[in-house]
Design an enzyme around this catalytic site. Structure first.
Site, PDB file in Angstrom:
ATOM      1  N   LYS A  52      12.329 -22.851  -5.702  1.00 25.01           N
ATOM      2  CA  LYS A  52      12.852 -23.941  -6.539  1.00 25.01           C
ATOM      3  C   LYS A  52      12.328 -25.282  -6.038  1.00 25.01           C
ATOM      4  O   LYS A  52      11.904 -26.135  -6.830  1.00 25.01           O
ATOM      5  CB  LYS A  52      14.385 -23.905  -6.560  1.00 25.01           C
ATOM      6  CG  LYS A  52      14.923 -22.699  -7.329  1.00 25.01           C
ATOM      7  CD  LYS A  52      16.406 -22.433  -7.152  1.00 25.01           C
ATOM      8  CE  LYS A  52      16.759 -21.097  -7.823  1.00 25.01           C
ATOM      9  NZ  LYS A  52      18.158 -20.702  -7.698  1.00 25.01           N
ATOM     10  N   GLN A  96      23.366 -22.432  -4.698  1.00 27.43           N
ATOM     11  CA  GLN A  96      22.774 -21.094  -4.681  1.00 27.43           C
ATOM     12  C   GLN A  96      23.854 -20.047  -4.436  1.00 27.43           C
ATOM     13  O   GLN A  96      24.681 -20.180  -3.530  1.00 27.43           O
ATOM     14  CB  GLN A  96      21.676 -21.028  -3.591  1.00 27.43           C
ATOM     15  CG  GLN A  96      20.881 -19.746  -3.578  1.00 27.43           C
ATOM     16  CD  GLN A  96      20.027 -19.554  -4.835  1.00 27.43           C
ATOM     17  OE1 GLN A  96      19.605 -20.497  -5.480  1.00 27.43           O
ATOM     18  NE2 GLN A  96      19.774 -18.303  -5.189  1.00 27.43           N
ATOM     19  N   ASP A 119      22.232 -24.847 -13.775  1.00 29.72           N
ATOM     20  CA  ASP A 119      22.260 -23.379 -13.756  1.00 29.72           C
ATOM     21  C   ASP A 119      22.905 -22.818 -15.022  1.00 29.72           C
ATOM     22  O   ASP A 119      22.753 -21.625 -15.319  1.00 29.72           O
ATOM     23  CB  ASP A 119      23.092 -22.892 -12.557  1.00 29.72           C
ATOM     24  CG  ASP A 119      22.244 -22.345 -11.427  1.00 29.72           C
ATOM     25  OD1 ASP A 119      21.152 -21.819 -11.703  1.00 29.72           O
ATOM     26  OD2 ASP A 119      22.699 -22.448 -10.271  1.00 29.72           O
TER      27      ASP A 119
HETATM   28  N1  GUN Z   1      21.513 -16.364  -7.230  1.00 28.01           N
HETATM   29  C1  GUN Z   1      20.764 -15.472  -7.917  1.00 28.01           C
HETATM   30  N2  GUN Z   1      20.289 -16.031  -9.048  1.00 28.01           N
HETATM   31  C2  GUN Z   1      20.747 -17.302  -9.070  1.00 28.01           C
HETATM   32  C3  GUN Z   1      20.575 -18.391  -9.979  1.00 28.01           C
HETATM   33  O1  GUN Z   1      19.924 -18.314 -11.021  1.00 28.01           O
HETATM   34  N3  GUN Z   1      21.206 -19.549  -9.630  1.00 28.01           N
HETATM   35  C4  GUN Z   1      21.957 -19.664  -8.503  1.00 28.01           C
HETATM   36  N4  GUN Z   1      22.547 -20.835  -8.268  1.00 28.01           N
HETATM   37  N5  GUN Z   1      22.123 -18.682  -7.653  1.00 28.01           N
HETATM   38  C5  GUN Z   1      21.522 -17.508  -7.932  1.00 28.01           C
END
Ligand code: GUN
Length: 280
Positions: A52, A96, A119
């Site tokens: 990211k 996350q 998200d």
């Molecule tokens: N953990 C696994 N996939 C994701 C996601 O798309 N966003 C976040 N914040 N955590 C995750």
């Protein structure tokens, strides 16, 4: 042989479009900033967070990284989210997942300002998607819609079957396919005669989290198969929820693992970050 849906190329094209958009915004004096919070040091999460940050750097989005120790308390995390909500220079906030067990994930997600919920996990974002109003959409299912559209695959009027009902993938996937006028069925671990249901699908989206579970007996001849899973097989090779070698010969299009759905999640996160500026 089927059409191989190239998530790497499609996500690359989306990121390049966004890079141009971000340059235009910068010329108008508008900068975008994403705050990424990771609690603890789960190795998979560290890889995702790293990807990211890399994508932000490529596109020209500023990123603020918060790497908090595993013993961070609920109150400390909520205080940080509150602080980031109040900052005018922060457009997007991403916590996350998964979080350590002593932290209430739902409460943390609800604490994020819905205008910064890149998200798309906040109940307000999910509700907006459900009733067809503007809002952030969960990145993986949004990426799958882009994969289908940019590969010239028609959704309207077709039988779409989703395997899995998670809040992050299965449920928003079903809502998005419905928004595109697909006829949608959601299946899960308690579905009776799963094969009978999945064999009706023109478009089959698989998000069950079990390596190579979906073999050709589950797939109608000529179906489009989208594989959300990512695992390591017995030879330590990456594989999905779909047994690719078995299924590919019978379908019309399929996503590989790696290089299918995976790269789309980050591309759509970047899309949501750009959208956040337009929403705010
Ligand atoms: N953990 C696994 N996939 C994701 C996601 O798309 N966003 C976040 N914040 N955590 C995750």
């Amino acid at each position: 042989m089927p059409q191989i849906i190239d998530g790497k190329a499609i996500s690359g094209a989306i990121k390049d479009e966004l890079k141009n958009k971000v340059e235009e915004l910068k010329a108008e004096g508008i900068h975008i900033c994403l705050a990424v919070i990771q609690v603890g040091s789960d190795p998979a999460s560290s890889v995702y967070v790293g990807n990211k940050k890399k994508a932000c750097a490529y596109i020209g989005i500023d990123s603020l990284a918060y790497e908090l120790p595993a013993e961070t308390t609920q109150e400390e995390l909520l205080a940080l989210v509150g602080e980031l909500n109040a900052r005018k220079d922060v457009n997007g906030i991403l916590v996350q997942l998964p979080l350590p067990k002593h932290i209430n994930e739902d409460e943390v997600i609800r604490a994020i300002d819905p205008r910064k919920d890149v998200d798309g996990f906040h109940p307000q974002s999910v509700g907006a998607l459900c009733i067809g109003q503007p809002g952030f959409v969960s990145c993986t299912p949004a990426g799958i819609i882009q994969l289908l559209k940019r590969s010239g695959i028609e959704i309207a009027g077709r039988e779409c079957v989703v395997i899995g009902r998670s809040n992050i993938v299965g449920k928003p996937m079903a809502l998005l396919l419905l928004r595109e006028n697909g006829t949608v069925t959601v299946t899960h671990s308690r579905t009776k005669d799963l094969k009978e249901v999945t064999r009706r699908a023109d478009i089959l989206v698989v998000a069950i989290g079990r390596p190579k579970m979906i073999t050709r007996e589950y797939v109608k001849e000529g179906a489009v198969v989208i594989d959300v899973g990512i695992h390591r097989d017995e030879n330590n090779k990456l594989c999905g929820d779909v047994d690719y070698d078995d299924v590919a010969p019978v379908c019309s299009a399929i996503t590989p693992v790696p290089g299918g759905v995976g790269p789309m999640t980050v591309a759509m996160l970047m899309y949501n970050c750009v959208e956040s500026v337009l929403l705010q």
